[in-house]
Scaffold this motif. Structure first.
Motif, PDB file in Angstrom:
ATOM      1  N   ILE A 134      -4.819   9.409   1.946  1.00  0.00           N
ATOM      2  CA  ILE A 134      -5.323   8.374   1.046  1.00  0.00           C
ATOM      3  C   ILE A 134      -4.370   7.189   1.081  1.00  0.00           C
ATOM      4  O   ILE A 134      -3.154   7.354   1.155  1.00  0.00           O
ATOM      5  CB  ILE A 134      -5.470   8.909  -0.403  1.00  0.00           C
ATOM      6  N   LYS A 135      -4.958   5.979   1.078  1.00  0.00           N
ATOM      7  CA  LYS A 135      -4.168   4.745   1.012  1.00  0.00           C
ATOM      8  C   LYS A 135      -4.653   3.949  -0.195  1.00  0.00           C
ATOM      9  O   LYS A 135      -5.859   3.753  -0.368  1.00  0.00           O
ATOM     10  CB  LYS A 135      -4.347   3.922   2.290  1.00  0.00           C
ATOM     11  N   TYR A 136      -3.719   3.484  -1.024  1.00  0.00           N
ATOM     12  CA  TYR A 136      -4.098   2.742  -2.220  1.00  0.00           C
ATOM     13  C   TYR A 136      -2.999   1.737  -2.565  1.00  0.00           C
ATOM     14  O   TYR A 136      -1.820   1.952  -2.257  1.00  0.00           O
ATOM     15  CB  TYR A 136      -4.343   3.693  -3.397  1.00  0.00           C
ATOM     16  N   PRO A 137      -3.361   0.599  -3.205  1.00  0.00           N
ATOM     17  CA  PRO A 137      -2.363  -0.417  -3.550  1.00  0.00           C
ATOM     18  C   PRO A 137      -1.488   0.024  -4.717  1.00  0.00           C
ATOM     19  O   PRO A 137      -1.893   0.865  -5.527  1.00  0.00           O
ATOM     20  CB  PRO A 137      -3.213  -1.634  -3.927  1.00  0.00           C
ATOM     21  N   THR A 138      -0.295  -0.557  -4.801  1.00  0.00           N
ATOM     22  CA  THR A 138       0.611  -0.227  -5.904  1.00  0.00           C
ATOM     23  C   THR A 138       0.055  -0.714  -7.237  1.00  0.00           C
ATOM     24  O   THR A 138       0.441  -0.212  -8.295  1.00  0.00           O
ATOM     25  CB  THR A 138       1.994  -0.843  -5.664  1.00  0.00           C
ATOM     26  N   SER A 139      -0.847  -1.701  -7.201  1.00  0.00           N
ATOM     27  CA  SER A 139      -1.542  -2.158  -8.411  1.00  0.00           C
ATOM     28  C   SER A 139      -2.904  -2.702  -8.004  1.00  0.00           C
ATOM     29  O   SER A 139      -3.060  -3.264  -6.926  1.00  0.00           O
ATOM     30  CB  SER A 139      -0.738  -3.238  -9.142  1.00  0.00           C
ATOM     31  N   TYR A 144      -8.642   3.916   0.317  1.00  0.00           N
ATOM     32  CA  TYR A 144      -9.120   4.315   1.646  1.00  0.00           C
ATOM     33  C   TYR A 144      -8.864   5.804   1.853  1.00  0.00           C
ATOM     34  O   TYR A 144      -7.754   6.289   1.596  1.00  0.00           O
ATOM     35  CB  TYR A 144      -8.409   3.490   2.728  1.00  0.00           C
ATOM     36  N   LEU A 145      -9.884   6.508   2.317  1.00  0.00           N
ATOM     37  CA  LEU A 145      -9.793   7.966   2.443  1.00  0.00           C
ATOM     38  C   LEU A 145     -10.163   8.432   3.838  1.00  0.00           C
ATOM     39  O   LEU A 145     -11.173   8.014   4.405  1.00  0.00           O
ATOM     40  CB  LEU A 145     -10.721   8.642   1.426  1.00  0.00           C
ATOM     41  N   GLU A 146      -9.329   9.308   4.360  1.00  0.00           N
ATOM     42  CA  GLU A 146      -9.647  10.079   5.560  1.00  0.00           C
ATOM     43  C   GLU A 146      -9.489  11.541   5.189  1.00  0.00           C
ATOM     44  O   GLU A 146      -8.385  11.982   4.873  1.00  0.00           O
ATOM     45  CB  GLU A 146      -8.701   9.720   6.719  1.00  0.00           C
ATOM     46  N   GLY A 147     -10.582  12.289   5.208  1.00  0.00           N
ATOM     47  CA  GLY A 147     -10.519  13.696   4.829  1.00  0.00           C
ATOM     48  C   GLY A 147     -11.374  13.979   3.614  1.00  0.00           C
ATOM     49  O   GLY A 147     -12.484  13.458   3.477  1.00  0.00           O
ATOM     50  N   THR A 178      -1.875  10.611  -9.236  1.00  0.00           N
ATOM     51  CA  THR A 178      -2.466   9.708 -10.222  1.00  0.00           C
ATOM     52  C   THR A 178      -2.325   8.286  -9.713  1.00  0.00           C
ATOM     53  O   THR A 178      -1.216   7.838  -9.403  1.00  0.00           O
ATOM     54  CB  THR A 178      -1.779   9.842 -11.589  1.00  0.00           C
ATOM     55  N   LEU A 179      -3.437   7.560  -9.627  1.00  0.00           N
ATOM     56  CA  LEU A 179      -3.435   6.191  -9.137  1.00  0.00           C
ATOM     57  C   LEU A 179      -2.965   5.233 -10.241  1.00  0.00           C
ATOM     58  O   LEU A 179      -2.898   5.617 -11.416  1.00  0.00           O
ATOM     59  CB  LEU A 179      -4.834   5.809  -8.661  1.00  0.00           C
ATOM     60  N   MET A 191       0.818  -1.201   0.000  1.00  0.00           N
ATOM     61  CA  MET A 191       0.000   0.000   0.000  1.00  0.00           C
ATOM     62  C   MET A 191       0.862   1.267   0.000  1.00  0.00           C
ATOM     63  O   MET A 191       1.916   1.315   0.635  1.00  0.00           O
ATOM     64  CB  MET A 191      -0.906   0.013   1.232  1.00  0.00           C
ATOM     65  N   ASN A 192       0.384   2.249  -0.730  1.00  0.00           N
ATOM     66  CA  ASN A 192       0.957   3.594  -0.680  1.00  0.00           C
ATOM     67  C   ASN A 192       0.090   4.460   0.217  1.00  0.00           C
ATOM     68  O   ASN A 192      -1.139   4.353   0.188  1.00  0.00           O
ATOM     69  CB  ASN A 192       1.007   4.223  -2.083  1.00  0.00           C
TER      70      ASN A 192
END
Length: 311
Positions: A128-133, A142-145, A113-114, A99-100
């Motif tokens: 924001i948390k998102y996978p590398t792929s 995943y979002l907070e804010g 850019t995702l 995760m990033n």
């Protein structure tokens, strides 16, 4: 664990939620792992048994030998494919995602850019948390804010924004989500396309938005209304915009964007409404001085406690 669910998983017909349920069960104990692979071997044996039954038909000896040899080869191929299949499913469901995580400090914003090409603007004090792929059936972040999304369309992989209380699911669209942790407010505003907002606590509570509509919380329930002021979402340009907003609401915005606490001791200013805009980068002091041109009040700062008192 329900064996029917396990066999559904082995057949590749299990949903993502069912797969996650099996994952949690497997990781709960070594005994569960042993049962899982035992049932997997039994499932493979049942698959092979279908061919073995057919081999019982009386045929000439040489043909029967050939048939048995063919079954051995077929069995080896099938077992090999089964092992590969198990590995791929285990990899899809159980392999830990890399995760990033990106966090934006107070008074700032960021544009990212995702991996799928989706463009995201992050507002101040947002994470924001998102996978590398995106390898799963859904593109989940995943979002907070607060964030503004321009989602790359992919009918095969819906895009899901998970927040503390609600999920927002789309295929490809433009929308804004506000869900700061520790606050009761939640809002999703749709600019283009279609989104579905679902409660994480009450899955049956769903709302589908059309363009220029927003979903928001009122008395703990999701409501829908028209977007009255699109300038509200110009924060991605670095602007804090207000239209006939009370000073109380404006101060709440300042608290959100700048990560401070504002205490209003002068209750006389609460009766005023204000229309205007500020640049986030100008800071809260500049915004307060501009407001003082129209409304009489004084303020003092406690930098140590990060509190502003409006007197």
């Amino acid at each position: 664990m329900d064996k029917e669910l396990l066999y559904k998983f082995f057949e590749g017909a299990a949903s993502e939620e069912e797969g996650m349920k099996i994952k949690v069960w497997i990781e709960a104990s070594e005994e569960n792992k042993r049962i899982f692979f035992k049932e997997r071997r039994l499932f493979d044996a049942i698959l092979l048994h279908g061919d073995l039954v057919e081999s019982e038909i009386k045929i000439p000896f040489r043909k029967k030998i050939f048939r048995m040899e063919w079954l051995k080869i077929a069995g080896i191929v099938l077992i090999t494919l089964a092992i590969s299949y198990i590995y791929q499913q285990y990899k899809a469901y159980y392999a830990p995602l890399v995760m990033n995580t990106i966090s934006v400090p107070a008074g700032q914003r960021a544009n990212i850019t995702l991996p799928d090409g989706t463009n995201v603007w992050l507002n101040a004090r947002s994470t924001i948390k998102y996978p590398t792929s995106f390898n799963d059936r859904k593109r989940t972040i995943y979002l907070e804010g607060e964030a503004y999304f321009d989602v790359t369309k992919n009918k095969e992989k819906p895009f899901v924004v998970q927040t503390e209380k609600y999920d927002v699911e789309v295929l490809g669209t433009k929308f804004n989500v506000e869900a700061y942790p520790g606050q009761t407010e939640f809002e999703t505003a749709l600019m283009q396309g279609k989104v579905e907002v679902t409660s994480r606590l009450i899955p049956d509570q769903k709302i589908i938005l059309a363009p220029d509509q927003k979903a928001f919380l009122k008395d703990g329930k999701l409501q829908v209304s028209e977007v009255e002021d699109v300038n509200r979402y110009r924060w991605k340009e670095g602007l804090i915009c207000f239209k006939n907003k009370s000073i109380l609401n404006i101060m709440k915005e300042f608290e959100k964007y700048y990560g401070i606490k504002i205490v209003i001791n002068n209750k006389n200013i609460l009766k005023y409404l204000y229309t205007g805009k500020f640049r986030q980068s100008d800071g809260v002091d500049y915004a307060l001085r501009v407001l003082q041109n129209d409304i009489y009040f004084k303020y003092e700062k406690d930098n140590e406690k990060e509190v502003i008192y409006i007197n």
